[in-house]
Each structure stands twice: as C-alpha cells, then as structure tokens.
Design a protein around this motif. Structure first.
Motif, PDB file in Angstrom:
ATOM      1  N   ALA A 247       6.618 -17.724   4.422  1.00  0.00           N
ATOM      2  CA  ALA A 247       7.276 -16.439   4.170  1.00  0.00           C
ATOM      3  C   ALA A 247       6.405 -15.637   3.210  1.00  0.00           C
ATOM      4  CB  ALA A 247       8.665 -16.650   3.567  1.00  0.00           C
ATOM      5  N   ALA A 248       6.412 -14.326   3.366  1.00  0.00           N
ATOM      6  CA  ALA A 248       5.634 -13.479   2.447  1.00  0.00           C
ATOM      7  C   ALA A 248       6.397 -12.198   2.160  1.00  0.00           C
ATOM      8  CB  ALA A 248       4.270 -13.158   3.052  1.00  0.00           C
ATOM      9  N   VAL A 249       6.292 -11.724   0.927  1.00  0.00           N
ATOM     10  CA  VAL A 249       6.896 -10.436   0.551  1.00  0.00           C
ATOM     11  C   VAL A 249       5.862  -9.595  -0.181  1.00  0.00           C
ATOM     12  CG1 VAL A 249       9.298 -11.211   0.362  1.00  0.00           C
ATOM     13  CG2 VAL A 249       7.810 -11.367  -1.624  1.00  0.00           C
ATOM     14  N   ILE A 250       6.070  -8.283  -0.123  1.00  0.00           N
ATOM     15  CA  ILE A 250       5.193  -7.357  -0.837  1.00  0.00           C
ATOM     16  C   ILE A 250       6.032  -6.644  -1.895  1.00  0.00           C
ATOM     17  CG2 ILE A 250       3.761  -5.270  -0.598  1.00  0.00           C
ATOM     18  CD1 ILE A 250       3.073  -6.341   2.254  1.00  0.00           C
ATOM     19  N   LEU A 251       5.529  -6.643  -3.115  1.00  0.00           N
ATOM     20  CA  LEU A 251       6.226  -5.982  -4.226  1.00  0.00           C
ATOM     21  C   LEU A 251       5.338  -4.867  -4.766  1.00  0.00           C
ATOM     22  CD1 LEU A 251       6.685  -9.458  -4.961  1.00  0.00           C
ATOM     23  CD2 LEU A 251       8.651  -8.212  -5.771  1.00  0.00           C
ATOM     24  N   ALA A 252       5.971  -3.823  -5.297  1.00  0.00           N
ATOM     25  CA  ALA A 252       5.174  -2.691  -5.778  1.00  0.00           C
ATOM     26  C   ALA A 252       5.884  -1.973  -6.918  1.00  0.00           C
ATOM     27  CB  ALA A 252       4.921  -1.717  -4.625  1.00  0.00           C
ATOM     28  N   THR A 253       5.093  -1.296  -7.736  1.00  0.00           N
ATOM     29  CA  THR A 253       5.622  -0.401  -8.762  1.00  0.00           C
ATOM     30  C   THR A 253       5.881   0.974  -8.110  1.00  0.00           C
ATOM     31  OG1 THR A 253       3.393   0.331  -9.245  1.00  0.00           O
ATOM     32  CG2 THR A 253       4.244  -1.504 -10.571  1.00  0.00           C
ATOM     33  N   GLU A 254       6.416   1.904  -8.899  1.00  0.00           N
ATOM     34  CA  GLU A 254       6.599   3.268  -8.356  1.00  0.00           C
ATOM     35  C   GLU A 254       5.253   3.849  -7.931  1.00  0.00           C
ATOM     36  OE1 GLU A 254       9.069   4.801 -11.732  1.00  0.00           O
ATOM     37  OE2 GLU A 254      10.203   5.745 -10.104  1.00  0.00           O
ATOM     38  N   GLU A 255       4.253   3.606  -8.768  1.00  0.00           N
ATOM     39  CA  GLU A 255       2.892   4.067  -8.454  1.00  0.00           C
ATOM     40  C   GLU A 255       2.425   3.448  -7.132  1.00  0.00           C
ATOM     41  OE1 GLU A 255       0.116   6.624  -9.118  1.00  0.00           O
ATOM     42  OE2 GLU A 255       1.818   6.393 -10.480  1.00  0.00           O
ATOM     43  N   GLY A 256       2.717   2.149  -6.985  1.00  0.00           N
ATOM     44  CA  GLY A 256       2.347   1.444  -5.765  1.00  0.00           C
ATOM     45  C   GLY A 256       3.025   2.055  -4.547  1.00  0.00           C
ATOM     46  N   LEU A 257       4.302   2.389  -4.681  1.00  0.00           N
ATOM     47  CA  LEU A 257       5.019   2.990  -3.545  1.00  0.00           C
ATOM     48  C   LEU A 257       4.349   4.294  -3.127  1.00  0.00           C
ATOM     49  CD1 LEU A 257       8.860   2.522  -4.143  1.00  0.00           C
ATOM     50  CD2 LEU A 257       7.232   1.033  -2.990  1.00  0.00           C
ATOM     51  N   LYS A 258       3.931   5.065  -4.120  1.00  0.00           N
ATOM     52  CA  LYS A 258       3.250   6.341  -3.795  1.00  0.00           C
ATOM     53  C   LYS A 258       1.982   6.055  -3.000  1.00  0.00           C
ATOM     54  CE  LYS A 258       4.773   8.873  -7.836  1.00  0.00           C
ATOM     55  NZ  LYS A 258       4.389   8.876  -9.223  1.00  0.00           N
ATOM     56  N   LYS A 259       1.228   5.059  -3.451  1.00  0.00           N
ATOM     57  CA  LYS A 259      -0.015   4.706  -2.740  1.00  0.00           C
ATOM     58  C   LYS A 259       0.275   4.268  -1.300  1.00  0.00           C
ATOM     59  CE  LYS A 259      -2.772   3.091  -6.649  1.00  0.00           C
ATOM     60  NZ  LYS A 259      -3.333   1.910  -7.307  1.00  0.00           N
ATOM     61  N   LEU A 260       1.418   3.602  -1.129  1.00  0.00           N
ATOM     62  CA  LEU A 260       1.774   3.089   0.204  1.00  0.00           C
ATOM     63  C   LEU A 260       2.479   4.138   1.058  1.00  0.00           C
ATOM     64  CD1 LEU A 260       3.196  -0.449  -0.781  1.00  0.00           C
ATOM     65  CD2 LEU A 260       0.903   0.083   0.077  1.00  0.00           C
ATOM     66  N   GLY A 261       2.773   5.273   0.455  1.00  0.00           N
ATOM     67  CA  GLY A 261       3.494   6.327   1.189  1.00  0.00           C
ATOM     68  C   GLY A 261       4.935   5.941   1.463  1.00  0.00           C
TER      69      GLY A 261
END
Ligand code: ACO
Length: 420
Positions: A247-261
C-alpha cells in the motif's frame, strides 16, 4: 503531535492482499501451481508506488522523499535495504531519499509518521509505502520470524506460534476478568469476514465464518497452539492472516498541494498523530492495551476531539480479542465492555462507530509492513466515498487509525478529518 503546518493525505493505492484462502494465491493444489508464481516483495512495492502515483495523478518527479514500512524482508525474502529497492519502481524516483522503517506490525504507521516529520522538516510532497510478503514459508516457520517482534530471549518459548500465544494469553485474562465468552469474541470475526466479503481487495473476500463455527474449535477451526494452558483460548478463526500485499499514500503540505495542482477538498487532513513505545516483554496487565491508550490519549488531546466524535476507525485487530481491547483503549467502550459493543453490532457498517470496514487484519489481511499504510488509505477512501460495496451510508468526517507493533509495544495513532 498537532501538525505545525497543515498536512494533507492526497490519496494512494493498495494492491489486493492475498495468501492462503484467496483465489489468486498459488499454492500446491492451485490449478496455476507450477505455471505462475505469487508476486514478490519488489513487485508489491512497485505496484503500490506506481499505483499511488497513477491514482492521484502525481508525477513521481514531485515526490521529495519516501519512507518504506516493512518488518522482516530479510527473513521472509532475504531482502533488506528497501529504500533502494523502492526507487527501482520508477526511474523518476532515482536519486530521491527513500528510507526503510521497522517497528514490527507498526512499520507502516512509522513510515507515515516519518513522512509527516519530513513535511515538517521542509519537504512538500512525501510518499509512505508499506509492503510485506510472508507466504514464502509455512505459517509455523513464519511465526518464528514474526516472533522477532517479541523479546526473543524472554518470550519466544511461550509457543512456536509466539504471537498467537501471546494474544491467547490476553484472551484468557480478558475472559476471566470480565466474564467474556468465546462467542462474544467471535462477533468480531464474523463482522470482519462479512466486511471482507464486500471488499474485492481483501484476502478473505471469498471465505466466511458464521457465529457458531467461529465460537468453538472444530475440524475447520483448530485450536492449534502447543501451549496447553493457552490452547483453549485461540482458534484459527481468531487470527489475522498471513498475507502478502502493499500500500502507498502520498502526503503533502499546502505548498505541496499547490505544486500538485490540488485543492484541500481533494484530500483529507491530518488533525494529529502520535506514537507510544513500551519496553519489550514487560506487559503489566494483559486485559488492557496500555501503550495504545497512551498513543490514543495523546492523539485525542492534540486533535482536540473525543472518542464520541470518531465516525470511522481502523484498528489493529491482529487477533479478534485485540479488537475488543482496542475499543477500550481508544475510548469507544469502557474497560471490560468492548464485547458489548461488538455484540450489539455497533462497530458494523451500520453501527454507531464502524470499525475496520474493509475487513481489518482478520479478513482484509495483514501484510505486516503494509497494514498501517492501508489503514490510513481506508479512512481516506471511506471519507471520499470510494469503498464500493462496503461504503458507509454517510461519508464519515472524522476518523482514527491505531496501528500496533508487537504485544502492544509500539502504537501509532492518526486522527483525520475530511476536507469538504
Ligand atoms: N486439526 C488439528 N490441528 C490442525 C489442523 C486440524 N484440522 N489444521 C491445522 N492444525 C494445526 C497444525 O499444528 C498446524 O501447524 P503444522 O502444520 O505446522 O503442524 C497449525 O494448526 C497451523 O495450521 P496451518 O494449516 O499451517 O495454518 P494456516 O496456514 O491456515 O494458518 C494461522 C493459520 C496459523 C492462524 C495463520 O494464519 C497465522 O499464523 N496467523 C497469525 C499471524 C500473526 O501472528 N501475525 C502477527 C500478528 S501480531 C501483530 O500484528 C501485533
């Protein structure tokens, strides 16, 4: 710990969990025996990592770091150094820092914790992956490998099936202290298999137990321990599975979400997370999971929520009695009253606090290193309405995971909230 900055679960993927009892699992009487092999540890890591990237639409290039949960690759698969194994999955991951974490059955939870710590330390997008392949040896030999999560010198001798025996000991003490019966405990098993029968990814998607057969030993349900004192307190139907999977998950900060669109509403948010660790071999009271309670108390305090607010939970049911003890450690039931919750159906898909909606370790399966990661993903999937036949009627808003290593020696809890 309350996150110092907002942390989001972007999504992820899990493989089907398989092992003895699953139609795809090749064993000596399977029609495919000799024609194909079961997937390897590397294949599970690869499937989970690339599946998570694909499912979330995240480019591997965007992953800053990775953490791999695995308990015993060296023993089951003659393979260690799994950070470097994981980056074989995708050429865009080459050169990125990937690290393996080990904390017995809580290895997956620890991979997630480390991913969140990395976000605090400045990374924006991090992956946590977990995998285990245990079916390379017999259940008895594998029990010896899993026993490395106990205090080997002091505890291995309890039984060749060391962990089943340790939890039979808990069942014995719990039943004696609170007048709980084998039938009470069997309610957990029946619920787990009912849920797994609705879950195509579950190891036990095609196997079921009724209350009567799960309540007593029988030809299909042997009490298999060698330790005569503990033998009456554990049957096959009480045990989690020897499963393979990832199993794998991806976690992000708010900044990360912006980068990921991505928008926060595409995600769920981590309200708080905690880890508690207690000394190996020194359980004070077999009728409580006091290490898990420490982790749970901390996560509730940091998240600012109470047990009554939790609408879905993934708890570590390595054995059926453990789930009852988990209800109590997590505050869903008072001490000694977990069985009443199970008996009343309150933790079923239609109950007031659904627990282990996809079948839990008992029937979804327990590929050790993958379990903690799968738990987080299951909460995400319930909150986002992605659970198919076992989707809760109302999408839950607040959820909790409790991933436990050893005999309640390492526990990771995560409190989560859907972003709507
Ligand atoms: N009558 C009497 N005895 C029997 C029978 C029968 N009909 N069938 C089996 N047995 C006995 C045998 O002694 C057998 O061992 P052996 O074959 O080595 O002699 C033993 O039961 C187990 O039988 P298997 O057929 O090997 O069992 P299976 O492969 O179906 O596995 C088991 C069942 C043992 C319960 C396995 O699923 C298991 O070990 N689960 C627990 C996994 C675990 O401990 N995970 C870690 C959890 S700890 C944590 O998460 C914190």
């Amino acid at each position: 710990m309350k996150p110092l900055k907002r942390i989001f679960v972007v999504g992820g993927e899990l493989t089907t969990f398989i092992g003895k009892g699953h139609p795809d699992f090749v064993w000596k009487k399977h029609p495919d025996f000799g024609k194909r092999e079961n997937p390897t540890l590397e294949q599970y890591l690869t499937q989970a990592i690339n599946g998570a990237l694909e499912k979330t639409g995240v480019d591997a290039e965007a992953i800053d770091r990775g953490f791999v949960g695995n308990f015993a690759g060296e023993l089951f698969n003659s393979q260690g150094h799994l950070g470097a194994m994981a980056v074989r999955a995708n050429e865009k991951l080459v050169g990125k820092p990937f690290t393996r974490l080990e904390g017995a059955c809580a290895s997956g939870g620890l991979a997630i914790l480390s991913a969140m710590d990395a976000l605090h330390a400045g990374s924006d997008v991090v992956m946590a992956v977990g995998a285990e392949v245990q079916t390379t040896v017999s259940a008895r030999e594998g029990a010896g490998y899993l026993a490395r999560a106990s205090h080997w010198e002091e505890e291995r001798s309890i039984d060749e099936f060391t962990f089943p025996a340790m939890f039979a000991r808990r069942a014995k003490h719990y039943k004696e202290a609170f007048g709980v019966t084998d039938e009470d405990i069997a309610h957990v098993t029946v619920k787990a298999y009912e849920n797994a029968n609705k879950n195509p990814k579950a190891h036990m998607c095609k196997v079921s137990w009724d209350l009567e057969s799960a309540s007593k030993p029988g030809d299909r349900n042997p009490a298999f321990l060698g330790n005569e004192d503990l033998k009456p307190h554990l049957k096959v139907s009480d045990c989690s599975q020897v499963s393979d999977g990832g199993a794998a998950v991806i976690l992000a900060t708010e900044e990360g979400l912006k980068k990921l669109g991505k928008k926060p509403e595409d995600c769920i948010e981590v309200l708080a997370y905690s880890q508690a660790t207690s000394p190996l071999g020194q359980v004070k009271d077999y009728t409580v999971l006091d290490n898990t309670k420490m982790a749970a108390d901390q996560v509730y305090a940091d998240a600012g929520i109470t047990p009554e607010q939790v609408q879905v939970a993934e708890v570590h049911d390595c054995f059926a009695v453990t789930e009852l003890l988990m209800y109590e450690a997590l505050g869903f039931a008072e001490k000694g009253r977990g069985a009443e919750l199970a008996r009343a159906g309150e933790t079923s898909l239609t109950g007031k606090i659904p627990v282990n909606t996809g079948g839990g370790l008992l029937a979804f399966g327990h590929p050790v290193g993958a379990t903690g990661v799968k738990q987080l993903l299951e909460i995400y999937r319930q909150m986002k309405g992605q659970c198919g036949d076992y989707q809760l009627a109302e999408r839950p808003e607040i959820g909790l995971t409790a991933n436990m290593g050893g005999d309640d020696r390492t526990t990771v809890c995560i409190a989560l909230k859907d972003v709507r």
